[in-house]
Design a protein around this motif. Structure first.
Motif, short mmCIF file in Angstrom:
data_model
loop_
_atom_site.label_atom_id
_atom_site.label_comp_id
_atom_site.label_asym_id
_atom_site.label_seq_id
_atom_site.Cartn_x
_atom_site.Cartn_y
_atom_site.Cartn_z
N LEU A 1 0.96 -1.39 0.03
CA LEU A 1 -0.02 0.09 -0.12
C LEU A 1 1.04 1.27 0.05
O LEU A 1 0.56 2.29 -0.73
N TYR A 2 1.99 1.18 0.65
CA TYR A 2 2.65 2.36 0.78
C TYR A 2 3.42 2.80 -0.74
O TYR A 2 3.55 3.66 -1.02
N ILE A 3 3.87 1.70 -1.09
CA ILE A 3 4.33 1.72 -2.78
C ILE A 3 3.30 2.33 -3.65
O ILE A 3 3.59 3.00 -4.65
N ILE A 4 2.09 1.66 -3.22
CA ILE A 4 1.01 2.41 -4.37
C ILE A 4 0.60 3.60 -4.08
O ILE A 4 0.67 4.57 -4.84
N VAL A 5 0.77 4.17 -2.89
CA VAL A 5 0.54 5.75 -2.55
C VAL A 5 1.80 6.62 -3.33
O VAL A 5 1.48 7.38 -3.69
N ALA A 6 2.96 5.88 -2.97
CA ALA A 6 4.06 6.70 -3.67
C ALA A 6 3.82 6.66 -5.27
O ALA A 6 4.18 7.90 -5.83
N ALA A 7 3.16 5.76 -5.77
CA ALA A 7 3.21 5.75 -7.22
C ALA A 7 1.99 6.97 -7.82
O ALA A 7 2.14 7.53 -8.83
N ILE A 8 0.96 6.97 -6.79
CA ILE A 8 -0.15 7.73 -7.26
C ILE A 8 0.06 9.21 -6.70
O ILE A 8 -0.80 10.03 -7.02
N ALA A 9 0.87 9.46 -5.98
CA ALA A 9 1.13 10.64 -5.02
C ALA A 9 1.33 11.78 -5.95
O ALA A 9 0.65 13.03 -5.64
N PRO A 10 2.00 11.84 -7.19
CA PRO A 10 2.36 12.81 -7.94
C PRO A 10 1.05 13.55 -8.59
O PRO A 10 0.91 14.61 -8.79
N VAL A 11 -0.04 12.78 -8.64
CA VAL A 11 -1.28 13.31 -9.09
C VAL A 11 -2.38 13.50 -7.88
O VAL A 11 -3.66 13.93 -8.59
N ALA A 12 -1.99 13.61 -6.95
CA ALA A 12 -2.86 13.92 -5.53
C ALA A 12 -2.92 15.24 -5.55
O ALA A 12 -2.40 16.10 -5.84
N ALA A 13 -4.18 15.61 -4.70
CA ALA A 13 -4.31 16.92 -4.44
C ALA A 13 -3.61 17.41 -3.14
O ALA A 13 -3.86 16.94 -1.98
N LEU A 14 -2.51 17.96 -3.55
CA LEU A 14 -1.41 18.12 -2.15
C LEU A 14 -1.75 19.17 -0.97
O LEU A 14 -1.51 18.68 0.02
N ASP A 15 -2.53 20.08 -1.26
CA ASP A 15 -3.10 20.87 -0.38
C ASP A 15 -3.91 20.07 0.67
O ASP A 15 -3.81 20.29 1.93
N LEU A 16 -4.67 18.93 0.38
CA LEU A 16 -5.57 18.44 1.09
C LEU A 16 -4.73 17.35 1.94
O LEU A 16 -4.69 17.13 3.09
N VAL A 17 -3.75 17.01 1.22
CA VAL A 17 -2.77 15.87 1.59
C VAL A 17 -2.00 16.45 2.88
O VAL A 17 -1.82 16.02 4.10
N TRP A 18 -1.42 17.61 2.57
CA TRP A 18 -0.56 18.57 3.63
C TRP A 18 -1.42 18.75 4.91
O TRP A 18 -1.15 18.70 5.85
N LEU A 19 -2.56 18.93 4.61
CA LEU A 19 -3.37 19.50 5.54
C LEU A 19 -3.85 18.11 6.61
O LEU A 19 -3.66 18.20 7.90
N ILE A 20 -4.14 16.89 6.01
CA ILE A 20 -4.45 15.69 6.71
C ILE A 20 -3.13 15.28 7.34
O ILE A 20 -3.32 15.01 8.63
N ALA A 21 -2.17 15.32 6.80
CA ALA A 21 -0.62 15.24 7.45
C ALA A 21 -0.43 16.04 8.84
O ALA A 21 0.00 15.43 9.86
N ASP A 22 -0.81 17.49 8.44
CA ASP A 22 -0.61 18.24 9.60
C ASP A 22 -1.50 17.95 10.86
O ASP A 22 -1.06 17.75 12.00
N THR A 23 -2.92 17.36 10.66
CA THR A 23 -3.79 17.05 11.66
C THR A 23 -3.26 15.51 12.14
O THR A 23 -3.31 15.76 13.35
N LEU A 24 -2.89 14.79 11.46
CA LEU A 24 -2.28 13.42 11.99
C LEU A 24 -1.38 13.61 12.97
O LEU A 24 -0.97 13.00 13.82
N ASN A 25 -0.16 14.62 12.43
CA ASN A 25 0.77 15.15 13.39
C ASN A 25 0.50 15.44 15.12
O ASN A 25 1.19 15.04 15.89
N ALA A 26 -0.53 16.12 15.00
CA ALA A 26 -1.12 16.50 16.09
C ALA A 26 -1.77 15.37 17.15
O ALA A 26 -1.60 15.02 18.07
N PHE A 27 -2.57 14.58 16.21
CA PHE A 27 -2.95 13.56 16.96
C PHE A 27 -1.83 12.37 17.37
O PHE A 27 -2.16 11.75 18.40
N MET A 28 -0.76 12.15 16.68
CA MET A 28 0.20 11.26 17.00
C MET A 28 0.94 11.98 18.28
O MET A 28 1.30 11.45 19.24
#
Length: 466
Positions: free
Chosen positions: A398-425
């Motif tokens: 799954l990690y490799i699949i995410v790496a493959a499709i990441a270049p065409v993902a909506a980066l703003d939303l991904v950054w926002l989700i990552a920022d939120t998960l950082n806090a929950f961690m």
């Protein structure tokens, strides 16, 4: 649907990164600085230990291998694009709060690494496992609460690895390659996914071997490049420093469209990007520290603490100075009209003929790819904690699949989700640090002046992680 998700995530992010989180995170940094007697004063001892071998210590990789694996994940796009985002959204004053987060965060990084080694376990096949989840499970007196918090940390960290560790990094590589080299994003996704698969299926030893070679090169290359740019901007270094300090507390306009947005926004984005950059308090780097060959917990904790020093105190501060001094020197860059940190950073580095774009391209590619490797290991350890060894292969795929499709993902939303998960961690990890602060103090007093002493406490062998 995407707009609804974006709105919800923004609302949650605003709550978790409000004053309570800032107080909890920065407060823990200050509290542990006091509790450890200012452990920052031993940072140069930690640097010396990081290049020393400890073959008699129990563990899977060398101290330097564990440090570079941790640095691989922390020295990422947060050091370049993240600092640019902090400046764009929080003003130049955010650089100071990012830097202060690193200075005081050294104590928290030391503390979380210490308990990660102190409460690490060994699987029946000889692999070391450690991190906030084990410190919570085996360190807290209330075992049910410790287990619940440990699962909470592992769950959020595993999901965060797909965002902060993979998608945002690969997307950044694809963007910089398309803009500067003309390579299509989907090609980058396939290449990065293939290279990642080769390394992560080799386990921690393969990851550490790659990181030991990649991290020193990329860090030195970037630091030297920043120093050259600062040399070209020498007449704006002092004004940039004054601006950074002044705008950390007051609003106002500066040359080049730089705008101080007040203490709240400067703190919010400076501390948030500081955490995203150095991960002090988030509990990720101690997962690598737990695998190190070390005589005692304090020895490796000092080594791990140097990661925050290099990452934020040195690299992020250099990036901030480069950005602010370059923007002030080049009025054509209007930072007030740019909300994307990556665009702002590209504009700033692009003002420097020839060397600027090269530093940016090589820096982002190497920083981002190393982060992909480091976070793959973190994610594996967390997935194994709640899913067992059988969950590793599905996670890697799954990690490799995410790496493959990441270049065409909506980066703003991904950054926002990552920022939120950082806090929950960070929340369960900070609970572990604060609840076990007396253990941290006791271990520090025991070994700080006898750093080569061997901890004779046997590492417990557990069956459930095999």
């Amino acid at each position: 649907m995407l707009d609804v998700i974006n709105t919800v995530v923004k609302a949650v992010n605003k709550v978790v990164w409000g004053w309570p989180m800032i107080v909890l995170l920065f407060g823990t940094h200050i509290f542990m600085t006091v509790r450890t007697g200012g452990i920052q004063r031993y940072i140069f001892r930690g640097i010396r230990l990081s290049v020393a071998k400890d073959p008699d210590g129990e563990g899977e990789v060398s101290q330097f291998g564990a440090l570079t694996t941790a640095l691989a994940s922390t020295i990422g796009t947060g050091n370049i694009i993240g600092v640019g985002t902090a400046v764009a959204l929080g003003g130049p004053g955010a650089v100071l709060w990012c830097w202060l987060t690193g200075v005081f965060g050294i104590a928290t990084k030391y503390s979380e690494a210490l308990i990660a080694v102190k409460y690490r376990v060994k699987t029946e096949d000889g692999r070391m496992q450690g991190g906030a989840m084990y410190a919570l499970e085996y360190g807290l007196k209330n075992k049910k609460l410790g287990k619940a918090l440990g699962l909470m940390f592992a769950f959020f960290a595993a999901f965060a690895s797909f965002g902060i560790g993979c998608a945002t990094q690969v997307n950044a590589i694809a963007t910089v390659c398309k803009e500067n080299l003309g390579i299509q994003p989907w090609i980058i996704g396939i290449v990065v996914a293939f290279c990642t698969a080769i390394v992560i299926f080799g386990g921690i030893k393969t990851i550490a071997n790659v990181c030991e070679k990649l991290v020193p090169f990329m860090a030195l290359f970037y630091v030297v490049g920043c120093v050259i740019i600062l040399g070209m901007n020498y007449d704006y270094i002092i004004p940039a420093l004054v601006t950074i300090v002044k705008m950390a507390f007051t609003p106002g306009a500066v040359a080049g469209g730089l705008v101080g947005r007040g203490i709240m926004l400067a703190m919010r984005y400076g501390i948030a990007r500081g955490l995203f950059s150095n991960e002090s308090g988030m509990g990720s780097a101690p997962i690598a520290a737990a695998a190190a060959q070390t005589q005692n917990p304090v020895r490796q904790a000092l080594v791990s603490a140097t990661g925050t020093f290099w990452d934020t105190v040195v690299v992020c501060m250099l990036t901030g100075l480069v950005l602010v001094s370059t923007i002030m020197k080049n009025p054509a860059i209007n930072a007030n009209e740019v909300s994307d940190g990556g665009v702002l950073t590209s504009m700033a580095f692009g003002q420097i003929p020839v060397i600027g774009p090269i530093i940016l391209v090589v820096g982002i590619i190497s920083f981002a790819y190393s982060t992909v490797l480091g976070w793959a290991y973190y994610g594996e350890r967390c997935v194994e904690y709640f899913g067992g060894k059988r969950a590793l292969v599905p996670y890697r795929i799954l990690y490799i699949i995410v790496a493959a499709i990441a270049p065409v993902a909506a980066l703003d939303l991904v950054w926002l989700i990552a920022d939120t998960l950082n806090a929950f961690m960070a929340i369960p990890n900070l609970i572990a640090v604060l609840a076990l602060s007396s253990v941290i103090v006791a271990e520090t007093r025991k070994y700080i002046n006898n750093i080569d002493a061997r901890d004779t406490t046997p590492v417990p062998v557990v069956k459930k992680y095999c």
